[in-house]
Design an enzyme around this catalytic site. Structure first.
Site, PDB file in Angstrom:
ATOM      1  N   HIS A   1      -6.026  -5.437 -10.591  1.00 30.84           N
ATOM      2  CA  HIS A   1      -5.444  -6.419  -9.682  1.00 30.84           C
ATOM      3  C   HIS A   1      -5.130  -7.734 -10.390  1.00 30.84           C
ATOM      4  CE1 HIS A   1      -7.466  -3.608  -6.901  1.00 30.84           C
ATOM      5  NE2 HIS A   1      -6.480  -3.929  -6.061  1.00 30.84           N
TER       6      HIS A   1
ATOM      7  N   GLU B   1       0.822  -1.215   0.000  1.00 28.13           N
ATOM      8  CA  GLU B   1       0.000   0.000   0.000  1.00 28.13           C
ATOM      9  C   GLU B   1       0.853   1.261   0.000  1.00 28.13           C
ATOM     10  OE1 GLU B   1      -2.949  -0.201  -0.728  1.00 28.13           O
ATOM     11  OE2 GLU B   1      -3.552  -2.222  -0.179  1.00 28.13           O
TER      12      GLU B   1
END
Length: 417
Positions: free
Chosen positions: A319, A231
């Site tokens: 993703h 992240e």
């Protein structure tokens, strides 16, 4: 006089921390015998809270006769502590001592800190957040944080702070980058966000990381080390190539976070969470149905990600289109075929039937970082990423080097180029 000393001390603290609230000022007349001949001086202690609600404090020493500043120093001290985490065992923590209370804030890494979101959520519309969940700074009496069990709210905070620290150290010590934005400023973490929240995310607008607790069936708390590295690497991407979050560039954006998050995990050398090429293996529960979120050696193991490039790969969710670059990075690191690494079994195929030899994950991290920060742009696609990494390998290891040739072979093995 005391009012002049108080005004000077207040101005110093406000200059260092704009937007202070709850400012208190306490002048005290003392004899200063440390700076030359003994003389009367005002020792003024100032304290307040910054815009994030964190306590800040400073002492200013002024000559009682002339009003000149003699000395000044921050009165919140650094301290070495430790924490028992959920996923990474007992870890070292640099904290801040304020009075007799320790704060989970690291002054050695840009004042990065971790706060409790108190299971609240942000109020956002169309991507603009008008009210943010709090980040109530974690504090402790003895500088030993958490219990290693989820019932202690500080335990998840230990993982989050450790993840931030390790990510900071990886980028600084390996790549010479001083903080996520490269400006030496720390980010902050919010843990216990929402109720049973099955996600974690980086937000550029607050320069912060947010972690949910998971629902306990699909995911546990999402504070694992590779998740943190993933992240926060979105923040690095935002400050460098700024890869657009759609199409092939979006897949490269996600892959960058998977690749660099994996490098952070390897860099940590933590025996409780050893380096691997699985993404999120620590947070998944039996209800997820797979032992990890994503699999770099063979991305299609998740039944959704692409192993090989094809003309429509950019139409996949980012993703899943990221699988092409993740597969490339694994092959470049470890090579093709079956093997066991740190107790994990891998069997990476190639899309062209070739046999690929790896150059090791450390070199892959350096090549990818240079490609990201020097050659990639917001619109970079897979073909351009191939060129960017070839250029980066040339810069680092030389034209025609074994490393540059390995980059070319690994891209060909995932049908790029």
């Amino acid at each position: 006089p005391a009012p002049r000393a108080a005004a000077l001390a207040s101005a110093e603290l406000r200059a260092a921390h704009p937007g202070l609230t709850g400012l208190t000022v306490r002048p005290q007349l003392v004899v200063d015998a440390l700076h030359g001949a003994p003389k009367l001086a005002w020792r003024t202690q100032t304290a307040a809270r910054d815009t994030h609600g964190n306590p800040v404090a400073r002492v200013v020493l002024t000559d009682a006769r002339t009003g000149a500043t003699i000395d000044a120093w921050d009165s919140i001290e650094t301290a070495a502590g430790d924490g028992q985490s959920l996923y990474s065992g007992t870890v070292p923590l640099e904290t801040t001592l304020s009075g007799s209370t320790y704060q989970l804030k690291d002054p050695t890494r840009g004042n990065t800190y971790t706060g409790d979101a108190q299971n609240k959520t942000d109020l956002c519309f169309f991507g603009i957040c008008f009210v943010r969940a709090p980040a109530v700074l974690f504090t402790d009496a003895d500088n030993h944080w958490g219990t290693g069990a989820n019932g202690d709210r500080a335990t998840a905070a230990v993982d989050a702070q450790y993840g931030t620290n390790t990510t900071w150290d990886y980028y600084k010590n390996v790549h010479g980058r001083n903080g996520i934005a490269g400006d030496g400023k720390g980010s902050y973490n919010r843990v216990h966000y929402g109720s049973n929240y099955n996600n974690a995310f980086w937000d550029d607008s607050c320069f912060c990381m947010t972690y949910g607790d998971g629902d306990g069936t699909t995911f546990g708390p999402l504070v694992a080390l590779d998740v943190a590295g993933h992240e926060m690497s979105h923040g690095v991407t935002s400050k460098t190539a700024a890869l657009t979050y759609s199409g092939e560039s979006g897949g490269l954006n996600e892959a960058t976070s998977d690749i660099m998050g994996t490098m952070v995990e390897w860099y940590a050398g933590n025996s409780a969470d050893q380096g691997d090429y699985l993404i999120g293996e620590k947070i998944v529960k039996p209800g997820f149905g797979k032992p990890a979120l994503r699999f770099m050696d063979k991305p299609s193991t998740d039944t959704k990600s692409a192993d090989c490039w094809y003309s429509g790969v950019g139409n996949l969710d980012v993703h899943y289109s990221s699988g092409v670059a993740n597969h490339f990075a694994y092959l470049l690191s470890e090579g093709s075929g079956a093997k066991v690494i740190n107790g994990v079994s891998y069997n990476s195929p190639t899309c062209n039937g070739s046999t690929v030899s790896g150059i090791g994950h450390e070199k892959v991290g350096k090549i990818w970082y240079r490609a990201l920060t020097v050659y990639m742009t917001s619109s970079t696609n897979y073909a351009a990423a191939r060129t960017a990494t070839l250029n980066a390998a040339k810069d680092l290891y030389g034209s025609g080097s074994a490393e540059q040739n390995a980059v070319a072979a690994a891209w060909s093995a995932v049908a790029v180029g």
